[in-house]
Design a protein around this motif. Structure first.
Motif, PDB file in Angstrom:
ATOM      1  N   SER A 261       0.797  -1.139  -0.079  1.00  0.00           N
ATOM      2  CA  SER A 261       0.138   0.165   0.085  1.00  0.00           C
ATOM      3  C   SER A 261       0.887   1.274  -0.161  1.00  0.00           C
ATOM      4  O   SER A 261       0.597   2.224  -0.743  1.00  0.00           O
ATOM      5  CB  SER A 261      -1.184  -0.012   1.143  1.00  0.00           C
ATOM      6  N   ARG A 262       1.923   1.347   0.847  1.00  0.00           N
ATOM      7  CA  ARG A 262       2.826   2.584   0.707  1.00  0.00           C
ATOM      8  C   ARG A 262       3.484   2.520  -0.540  1.00  0.00           C
ATOM      9  O   ARG A 262       3.632   3.733  -0.936  1.00  0.00           O
ATOM     10  CB  ARG A 262       3.892   2.134   1.844  1.00  0.00           C
ATOM     11  N   ALA A 263       3.975   1.410  -0.860  1.00  0.00           N
ATOM     12  CA  ALA A 263       4.634   1.594  -2.248  1.00  0.00           C
ATOM     13  C   ALA A 263       3.669   2.166  -3.419  1.00  0.00           C
ATOM     14  O   ALA A 263       4.151   2.958  -4.350  1.00  0.00           O
ATOM     15  CB  ALA A 263       5.034   0.113  -3.124  1.00  0.00           C
ATOM     16  N   HIS A 264       2.382   1.669  -3.367  1.00  0.00           N
ATOM     17  CA  HIS A 264       1.202   2.267  -4.310  1.00  0.00           C
ATOM     18  C   HIS A 264       1.233   3.632  -4.049  1.00  0.00           C
ATOM     19  O   HIS A 264       1.114   4.544  -5.008  1.00  0.00           O
ATOM     20  CB  HIS A 264       0.013   1.644  -4.065  1.00  0.00           C
ATOM     21  N   GLU A 265       1.361   4.338  -2.905  1.00  0.00           N
ATOM     22  CA  GLU A 265       1.146   5.652  -2.577  1.00  0.00           C
ATOM     23  C   GLU A 265       2.255   6.512  -3.339  1.00  0.00           C
ATOM     24  O   GLU A 265       2.277   7.379  -3.850  1.00  0.00           O
ATOM     25  CB  GLU A 265       1.033   5.870  -1.202  1.00  0.00           C
ATOM     26  N   ILE A 266       3.435   6.070  -3.056  1.00  0.00           N
ATOM     27  CA  ILE A 266       4.636   6.476  -3.559  1.00  0.00           C
ATOM     28  C   ILE A 266       4.497   6.536  -5.154  1.00  0.00           C
ATOM     29  O   ILE A 266       4.699   7.491  -5.802  1.00  0.00           O
ATOM     30  CB  ILE A 266       5.805   5.770  -3.292  1.00  0.00           C
ATOM     31  N   ALA A 267       4.086   5.402  -5.649  1.00  0.00           N
ATOM     32  CA  ALA A 267       3.947   5.392  -7.270  1.00  0.00           C
ATOM     33  C   ALA A 267       2.950   6.371  -7.759  1.00  0.00           C
ATOM     34  O   ALA A 267       3.125   7.043  -8.577  1.00  0.00           O
ATOM     35  CB  ALA A 267       3.573   4.007  -7.670  1.00  0.00           C
ATOM     36  N   CYS A 268       1.878   6.531  -6.790  1.00  0.00           N
ATOM     37  CA  CYS A 268       0.855   7.405  -7.509  1.00  0.00           C
ATOM     38  C   CYS A 268       1.355   8.955  -7.194  1.00  0.00           C
ATOM     39  O   CYS A 268       1.176   9.782  -8.261  1.00  0.00           O
ATOM     40  CB  CYS A 268      -0.444   7.426  -6.615  1.00  0.00           C
ATOM     41  N   ALA A 269       2.005   9.269  -6.328  1.00  0.00           N
ATOM     42  CA  ALA A 269       2.645  10.499  -6.098  1.00  0.00           C
ATOM     43  C   ALA A 269       3.547  10.960  -7.141  1.00  0.00           C
ATOM     44  O   ALA A 269       3.569  11.876  -7.640  1.00  0.00           O
ATOM     45  CB  ALA A 269       3.450  10.577  -4.690  1.00  0.00           C
ATOM     46  N   TYR A 270       4.405   9.806  -7.682  1.00  0.00           N
ATOM     47  CA  TYR A 270       5.416  10.097  -8.706  1.00  0.00           C
ATOM     48  C   TYR A 270       4.536  10.176  -9.836  1.00  0.00           C
ATOM     49  O   TYR A 270       4.930  11.068 -10.806  1.00  0.00           O
ATOM     50  CB  TYR A 270       6.318   8.862  -8.807  1.00  0.00           C
ATOM     51  N   ALA A 271       3.356   9.654 -10.069  1.00  0.00           N
ATOM     52  CA  ALA A 271       2.633   9.593 -11.495  1.00  0.00           C
ATOM     53  C   ALA A 271       2.045  10.770 -11.641  1.00  0.00           C
ATOM     54  O   ALA A 271       1.694  11.398 -12.740  1.00  0.00           O
ATOM     55  CB  ALA A 271       1.609   8.493 -11.557  1.00  0.00           C
ATOM     56  N   VAL A 272       1.692  11.415 -10.577  1.00  0.00           N
ATOM     57  CA  VAL A 272       1.117  12.930 -10.766  1.00  0.00           C
ATOM     58  C   VAL A 272       2.267  14.136 -10.701  1.00  0.00           C
ATOM     59  O   VAL A 272       1.863  15.194 -11.224  1.00  0.00           O
ATOM     60  CB  VAL A 272       0.054  13.386  -9.789  1.00  0.00           C
ATOM     61  N   LYS A 273       3.447  13.680 -10.428  1.00  0.00           N
ATOM     62  CA  LYS A 273       4.403  14.855 -10.456  1.00  0.00           C
ATOM     63  C   LYS A 273       5.453  14.703 -11.443  1.00  0.00           C
ATOM     64  O   LYS A 273       5.685  15.679 -11.978  1.00  0.00           O
ATOM     65  CB  LYS A 273       5.345  14.515  -8.943  1.00  0.00           C
ATOM     66  N   ARG A 274       5.639  13.633 -12.035  1.00  0.00           N
ATOM     67  CA  ARG A 274       6.451  13.442 -13.401  1.00  0.00           C
ATOM     68  C   ARG A 274       5.465  13.544 -14.668  1.00  0.00           C
ATOM     69  O   ARG A 274       4.331  13.131 -14.673  1.00  0.00           O
ATOM     70  CB  ARG A 274       6.965  11.948 -13.305  1.00  0.00           C
ATOM     71  N   HIS A 275       5.902  14.466 -15.642  1.00  0.00           N
ATOM     72  CA  HIS A 275       5.345  14.602 -16.875  1.00  0.00           C
ATOM     73  C   HIS A 275       6.175  14.190 -18.151  1.00  0.00           C
ATOM     74  O   HIS A 275       7.348  13.825 -17.810  1.00  0.00           O
ATOM     75  CB  HIS A 275       5.174  16.373 -16.997  1.00  0.00           C
ATOM     76  N   ALA A 276       5.330  13.709 -18.883  1.00  0.00           N
ATOM     77  CA  ALA A 276       6.003  13.173 -20.109  1.00  0.00           C
ATOM     78  C   ALA A 276       5.057  13.318 -21.434  1.00  0.00           C
ATOM     79  O   ALA A 276       3.893  13.170 -21.128  1.00  0.00           O
ATOM     80  CB  ALA A 276       6.507  11.622 -20.109  1.00  0.00           C
ATOM     81  N   PHE A 277       5.556  13.659 -22.518  1.00  0.00           N
ATOM     82  CA  PHE A 277       4.723  13.930 -23.739  1.00  0.00           C
ATOM     83  C   PHE A 277       3.740  14.804 -23.493  1.00  0.00           C
ATOM     84  O   PHE A 277       2.496  14.585 -23.944  1.00  0.00           O
ATOM     85  CB  PHE A 277       4.320  12.674 -24.318  1.00  0.00           C
ATOM     86  N   GLY A 278       3.986  15.921 -22.702  1.00  0.00           N
ATOM     87  CA  GLY A 278       2.881  17.027 -22.619  1.00  0.00           C
ATOM     88  C   GLY A 278       1.913  16.702 -21.435  1.00  0.00           C
ATOM     89  O   GLY A 278       0.967  17.722 -21.352  1.00  0.00           O
ATOM     90  N   ARG A 279       1.934  15.737 -20.614  1.00  0.00           N
ATOM     91  CA  ARG A 279       0.827  15.547 -19.552  1.00  0.00           C
ATOM     92  C   ARG A 279       1.368  14.827 -18.335  1.00  0.00           C
ATOM     93  O   ARG A 279       2.645  13.995 -18.726  1.00  0.00           O
ATOM     94  CB  ARG A 279      -0.443  15.070 -20.142  1.00  0.00           C
ATOM     95  N   MET A 280       0.681  14.711 -17.406  1.00  0.00           N
ATOM     96  CA  MET A 280       1.188  13.835 -16.303  1.00  0.00           C
ATOM     97  C   MET A 280       1.370  12.271 -16.725  1.00  0.00           C
ATOM     98  O   MET A 280       0.503  12.023 -17.597  1.00  0.00           O
ATOM     99  CB  MET A 280       0.268  13.946 -15.149  1.00  0.00           C
TER     100      MET A 280
END
Length: 394
Positions: A261-280
C-alpha cells in the motif's frame, strides 16, 4: 496471553496510532545506514523499540491485560505496521517473533512463559524458529516429514544434533524454538541463546533485507536441553507447528499488504508529479491503468486476508484457508509492487524510495512460509479427496 476477544472500536484506534507512528517516526529511519543487507542492526532495533515504548505501541496486538486481539483486529494493526519495512520490527510484530509469541502463548507452560515469552512480549528478546534444514543434507523444507535433526534422551536432558537452514533472526536471537526428531516423533524444544552448541555457519545473502539477523545456516552440535524446556508434549511437534504456521502465514500477508500500500502511494505521487509527452504520467493509460489495477488488487488482498482472519477467529484451524490466502495475497501484492516499479521507471529500481525494497521483500514472500506451488499442490490433493469422496456418495 489469553484467547482473542473482539471489540468493535479498539482495533481501528490502535491501527490509527500505529499508522501515524510508522509514517512519522519509523519511516525516516529507512535511509539509516544501520539498515544492512541482513536487516536492521541490533542497535537500530533497540532504538526503534524504545521509540515504540515511549509511544505506548510495543506489541500492540497484545493488550496490557494479556488479551490478544482477534485475527481480524490484528489485520488492521499489522497492515498499519507494515507501512514501512521497519514498522513491524519497531512495534514487535515482525516475523519470526510474532509467530513464536503466538505459539508460546498457546502451548508453553506458565514457567516457560515467564522465562521465554515475557521478555519477547516487551521487545527485549528476539527469537528464532529452527525447523527448515539444508537441501544438500536431504533435510526438511516444504516437507517437514524429511526432518533430519535428532534429539535423544540423556538423563534429565535431551541432546540435539543437526543442521538448519534459512533460520530467520538466529543471529542475535536469545530465544530459540528447535524442532528435532525423537523416537516419539517431531518435538519442539526451547533453547536459551546464544549457546556454543548452536553455531552460525553463515548468514545468507538474500534479496530481502527487512528482518533483523537475516537468514542463517546453523549447525547444532550436541545441544543439551533440560527436559523442562520441551515445548508441549514429546512427539507433537508437527501439530504444534501447525498452530503457529497458519496464523503466521496470515500475519505475513497483513504486513506486506501495508508495505505494498505504501509503495502504491509512492507510485501514485510520482505519477502525478512526473510529466512526459505533455501531460502527467497518470494521464497516460498505460500508467493510469496500472495504478487502477493496483487499487483493485489491494482491495482483493485485503478481503482475502479478512476472510481468512474470520475463519481463524471462528476457532477453525484455517490450514486450507491460510494456504489459499497466502498464495493469492503473495501473488497479488507482488504484482502491485512490480507495477509500482514499472510506473516509476529508473527511480523505481533505485534506492531513492522503498519501492524497490518492497518489490524484493514481497518476491521473497512468495517462497517463505511455503512456496506458492507447495500450497497449490496441497490444495489440489484436498480437491482430489473431496471429489472422489463426492463421487463415491453419488
Amino acid at each position: 496471553m489469553t484467547e482473542p476477544t473482539g471489540n468493535s472500536s479498539r482495533a481501528p484506534a490502535i491501527a490509527e496510532r500505529v499508522a501515524v507512528f510508522v509514517r512519522e517516526t519509523v519511516a525516516p529511519y529507512e535511509r539509516d545506514p544501520r539498515c544492512g543487507p541482513h536487516g536492521p542492526s541490533e542497535e537500530l532495533v533497540a532504538e526503534l523499540r524504545d521509540l515504540a515504548r515511549q509511544a505506548g505501541l510495543m506489541t500492540p496486538h497484545i493488550l496490557d491485560d494479556g488479551t490478544h486481539l482477534t485475527h481480524r483486529e490484528t489485520a488492521m494493526v499489522f497492515r498499519a505496521a507494515g507501512l514501512s519495512p521497519l514498522g513491524p520490527v519497531a512495534v514487535n510484530g515482525a516475523a519470526p517473533d510474532e509467530g513464536n509469541m503466538f505459539l508460546l502463548g498457546k502451548v508453553a507452560s506458565e514457567e516457560q512463559k515467564a522465562r521465554f515469552l515475557a521478555p519477547m512480549l516487551t521487545g527485549e528478546a528476539r527469537s528464532a524458529f529452527f525447523m527448515t534444514e539444508p537441501a544438500e543434507d536431504g533435510g526438511a523444507g516444504s516437507d517437514p516429514s524429511m526432518l533430519q535433526t535428532t534429539a535423544r534422551r540423556d538423563g534429565n536432558h535431551w541432546v540435539i544434533e543437526g543442521r538448519k537452514a534459512f533460520i530467520t533472526g538466529a543471529d542475535g536471537a536469545t530465544v530459540g524454538i528447535v524442532m528435532a526428531k525423537t523416537e516419539e516423533g517431531a518435538t519442539l524444544f526451547l533453547a536459551n541463546l546464544p549457546d556454543p552448541a548452536i553455531r552460525i555457519e553463515r548468514v545468507l545473502d538474500t534479496i530481502d533485507s527487512s528482518m533483523p539477523g537475516g537468514h542463517s545456516i546453523v549447525t547444532i552440535d550436541k545441544l543439551r536441553v533440560p527436559a523442562d524446556q520441551i515445548l508441549g508434549e514429546v512427539g507433537e511437534g508437527f501439530r504444534y507447528a501447525q498452530v503457529r504456521l497458519a496464523p503466521a502465514r496470515l500475519t505475513h500477508c497483513m504486513r506486506w499488504h501495508g508495505a505494498a500500500s505504501r509503495a502504491h502511494e509512492i507510485a501514485c505521487a510520482y505519477a502525478v508529479k512526473r510529466h512526459a509527452f505533455g501531460r502527467m504520467l497518470i494521464d497516460h493509460e498505460g500508467v493510469g491503468f496500472m495504478l487502477a489495477e493496483n487499487r483493485i488488487a489491494l482491495k482483493q488482498a485485503e478481503l482475502m486476508i479478512d476472510w481468512c482472519a474470520n475463519v481463524l477467529d471462528s476457532g477453525a484451524p484455517g490450514t486450507t484457508e491460510s494456504s489459499m490466502t497466502k498464495v493469492a495475497v503473495a501473488d497479488l501484492l507482488f504484482a502491485v509492487a512490480d507495477r509500482c516499479v514499472q510506473v516509476m521507471g529508473g527511480t523505481g529500481v533505485s534506492g531513492d524510495t522503498i519501492v524497490e525494497q518492497v518489490f524484493r521483500e514481497i518476491r521473497a514472500f512468495r517462497i517463505y512460509d511455503g512456496p506458492t506451488e507447495v500450497h497449490k499442490w496441497s490444495l489440489a490433493k484436498k480437491i482430489k479427496r473431496e471429489t472422489l469422496a463426492a463421487q463415491e456418495q453419488a
